[in-house]
Design an enzyme around this catalytic site. Structure first.
Site, PDB file in Angstrom:
ATOM      1  N   CYS A 382       0.841  -1.200   0.000  1.00 16.02           N
ATOM      2  CA  CYS A 382       0.000   0.000   0.000  1.00 16.02           C
ATOM      3  C   CYS A 382       0.881   1.257   0.000  1.00 16.02           C
ATOM      4  CB  CYS A 382      -0.982  -0.039   1.158  1.00 16.02           C
ATOM      5  SG  CYS A 382      -2.397   1.005   0.861  1.00 16.02           S
ATOM      6  N   HIS A 507      -3.542  -4.860   0.464  1.00 13.76           N
ATOM      7  CA  HIS A 507      -2.939  -5.379   1.696  1.00 13.76           C
ATOM      8  C   HIS A 507      -2.988  -6.902   1.661  1.00 13.76           C
ATOM      9  CE1 HIS A 507      -2.304  -1.739   4.106  1.00 13.76           C
ATOM     10  NE2 HIS A 507      -3.317  -1.250   3.414  1.00 13.76           N
ATOM     11  N   GLU A 509      -1.391  -9.037   3.199  1.00 17.14           N
ATOM     12  CA  GLU A 509      -1.236  -9.697   4.514  1.00 17.14           C
ATOM     13  C   GLU A 509      -2.598 -10.019   5.136  1.00 17.14           C
ATOM     14  OE1 GLU A 509      -0.847  -6.568   3.835  1.00 17.14           O
ATOM     15  OE2 GLU A 509      -1.271  -5.231   5.525  1.00 17.14           O
TER      16      GLU A 509
HETATM   17  N1  GLN Z   1      -1.782   6.801   3.186  1.00 18.81           N
HETATM   18  C1  GLN Z   1      -1.927   6.088   1.965  1.00 18.81           C
HETATM   19  C2  GLN Z   1      -3.308   6.265   1.358  1.00 18.81           C
HETATM   20  O1  GLN Z   1      -4.227   6.695   2.000  1.00 18.81           O
HETATM   21  C3  GLN Z   1      -1.606   4.632   2.153  1.00 18.81           C
HETATM   22  C4  GLN Z   1      -2.597   3.920   3.000  1.00 18.81           C
HETATM   23  C5  GLN Z   1      -2.132   2.566   3.430  1.00 18.81           C
HETATM   24  O2  GLN Z   1      -0.942   2.244   3.358  1.00 18.81           O
HETATM   25  N2  GLN Z   1      -3.061   1.764   3.887  1.00 18.81           N
HETATM   26  O3  GLN Z   1      -3.509   5.974   0.209  1.00 18.81           O
END
Ligand code: GLN
Length: 536
Positions: A382, A507, A509
């Site tokens: 992410c 994500h 994970e």
């Molecule tokens: N802050 C980033 C976003 O809002 C990444 C978010 C995250 O890693 N879950 O896109």
């Protein structure tokens, strides 16, 4: 078959591992092929966990159906290898909200709406609905918090009422601390817990006792006496080397048989399921190889905020017969004039996990650059994908001020920017790009070789996205776009060509389970093992 219920209640204090006990009980039922799912009650008045601080409350877990739920749901999924739904998460906020909404709709005309019976009745209804809709043999209800709290008192009253009409087994998770000096297991806190429970009108059928060492006979004797139980209904939950051992530890005490007997359920264990679990647990306990993976993020000390990443590495390790140790690296230490890159010395692979906010971002970018230039295996998750893109744009494409508009809204080259749909969003609850999204992988890429298929799905939780205006430039300079949404509108995976470096906007994970490890984590650990064995 009529649905039966198991309710897990904790006393003495929080943090005893009620989620692990609940997951282990679910796993025991699964070994007998019973259809069982958990329900978690959390007393706070937030509607869901999405607006909570992960550094205080632990990781926000995301479900396929977009639910932002308590991290215990991660445990349930990792143990059961099944997807949970938001309906299984009942918070105080959700419960009160639904009663108040019904009242406003005229659902209680002429009636004084009360905690008992309306709120408690609604809680029972929510529990039963999950059982009915999923055609479950057993619903396992985990009551968050500790018996005696104001916060969960109405919910405890609800499960007492549930037991009046449905077959219900109560399990009390308690704790016997050992005093260092005398080395004695003390039962007084547990006794006070039983008192509280009995005061709520609930008599436990089993006591599961957390302790550092095995329960001593005399401790067991005392607990049984004070809880109105026979000794064989006091179950040892002493520290295990791995939480995945707990179902097996329970089985050694025949907790599975005793539970089923109490529920009136006959059964035979599914050997195959049990053996596959045992094999993976064996691999966790007896690794043949080991590697060290650096987790480069900003920390305030609570490793629970990255619980799923920790577990995904355990799963990947078990798959490969290896132990993937983690080294937490504070990203701010890689920033500025005093940047100390030696913090990365000796690691075999690097992860930049998800995150929000500006602190430590430049350190993460420096770490990613170091990984790219030294061919260190890298997995970006992410935020880790967004920064892999920023690093590439800056140091390979020469866009020196490239950034995400989250961190520098004024920069010219916003290679990561806010999605169109997110521009007008002011409300914070449940408004990110959430839940399961389909993704199409390009053949011939690392991503494809790891997932071994074209169409995959992963879970999301973010607002910002890869900016399509930079797709061509980045690709021309060698960044591989290996996965996009099926309509090709959103970039989901990027990778390096020359070494193992892959990142995703999702994500992965969150979908990793002991029996189905996340392909990207397996890929990272394998690449780290290869690098280590080649002596680089
Ligand atoms: N802050 C980033 C976003 O809002 C990444 C978010 C995250 O890693 N879950 O896109």
């Amino acid at each position: 078959m009529r649905t039966k219920y198991i309710v897990i209640l904790g006393s003495v204090m929080s943090g005893l591992g009620k989620g692990v006990v609940t997951s282990s009980i679910l796993k025991l039922l699964d070994f007998y092929d019973y259809r069982a799912l958990p329900i978690k009650f959390d007393g706070y008045l937030n509607y869901d966990c999405g607006t909570m601080n992960p550094y205080r409350h632990g990781e926000v877990f995301v479900l396929d159906d977009k639910g932002e739920v308590d991290m215990d749901f991660g445990l349930y999924e990792r143990f059961l290898n099944r997807n949970m739904t938001s309906a299984q998460s009942i918070t105080g906020g959700k419960l009160f909200g639904s009663v108040i909404e019904k009242e406003r709709q005229g659902g209680y005309l002429g009636v004084d709406v009360q905690i008992i019976p309306h709120l408690t009745g609604r809680a029972v209804e929510m529990i039963e609905t999950v059982g009915k809709e999923n055609k479950l043999d057993v619903v396992v209800v985990e009551v968050g918090g500790t018996v005696g709290d104001l916060e969960n008192s109405y919910f405890i009253e609800a499960v007492r009422q549930l037991a009046l009409k449905e077959p219900t087994v109560f399990v009390n998770l308690t704790y016997t601390p050992t005093m260092e000096v005398v080395g004695e297991q003390k039962t007084k806190p547990a006794q006070l817990g039983f008192k509280n429970l009995l005061q709520s009108g609930i008599m436990p059928n089993f006591v599961v006792c957390r302790s550092r060492e095995h329960l001593l006979d005399k401790t067991r004797e005392k607990l049984a006496l004070f809880a109105n139980l026979t000794r064989d209904h006091v179950i040892d939950d002493s520290d295990q080397e791995s939480t995945y051992m707990l179902p097996l530890h329970f089985m050694e005490q025949e907790f599975d048989k005793k539970l089923l007997e109490q529920l009136g359920l006959p059964g035979k264990r599914n050997r195959e399921k049990l053996d596959s679990w045992k094999k993976r647990v064996h691999n966790i306990l007896n690794p043949k190889y080991s590697v060290e993976i650096g987790i480069l993020g900003k920390y305030t000390g609570l490793s629970d905020s990255y619980a799923s990443i920790k577990e995904a590495l355990v799963h990947a390790g078990a798959e490969l017969g290896a132990m993937a140790k983690m080294r937490w690296i504070e990203s701010e230490s890689l920033e500025g004039e005093n940047a100390d890159m030696s913090k990365l010395d000796g690691i075999d692979g690097l992860i930049v996990p998800g995150g929000f906010g500006k602190r430590g971002i430049e350190g993460m970018i420096n770490g990613i650059r170091y990984a790219r230039e030294t061919h260190m295996p890298y997995l970006g998750i992410c935020l880790g994908m967004q920064l892999m893109t920023v690093e590439y744009a800056r140091n390979v494409c020469g866009l020196k001020d490239a950034n995400s508009s989250e961190f520098n809204p004024l920069t010219e080259h916003k290679v990561i920017s806010l999605m169109e749909e997110q521009r007008g969003v002011r409300k914070k609850g449940g408004t990110m790009r959430l839940g399961l999204w389909e993704c199409r992988l390009a053949k011939g890429t690392t991503a494809y070789s790891l997932y071994k298929k074209e169409n995959i799905g992963e879970r999301h939780r973010h607002r910002y996205e890869f900016n399509n205006r930079y797709r061509d430039l980045l690709q021309k300079n060698g960044l591989v776009i290996s996965g996009t949404t099926p309509d090709n509108k959103l970039v989901e995976f990027v990778e390096w060509k020359d070494s193992f470096g892959i990142a995703t906007q999702s994500h992965p994970e969150l979908r990793s389970r002991l029996e189905a490890p996340a392909p990207l984590f397996v890929g990272l650990v394998r690449a780290a093992l290869e690098r280590k064995s080649s002596g680089k």
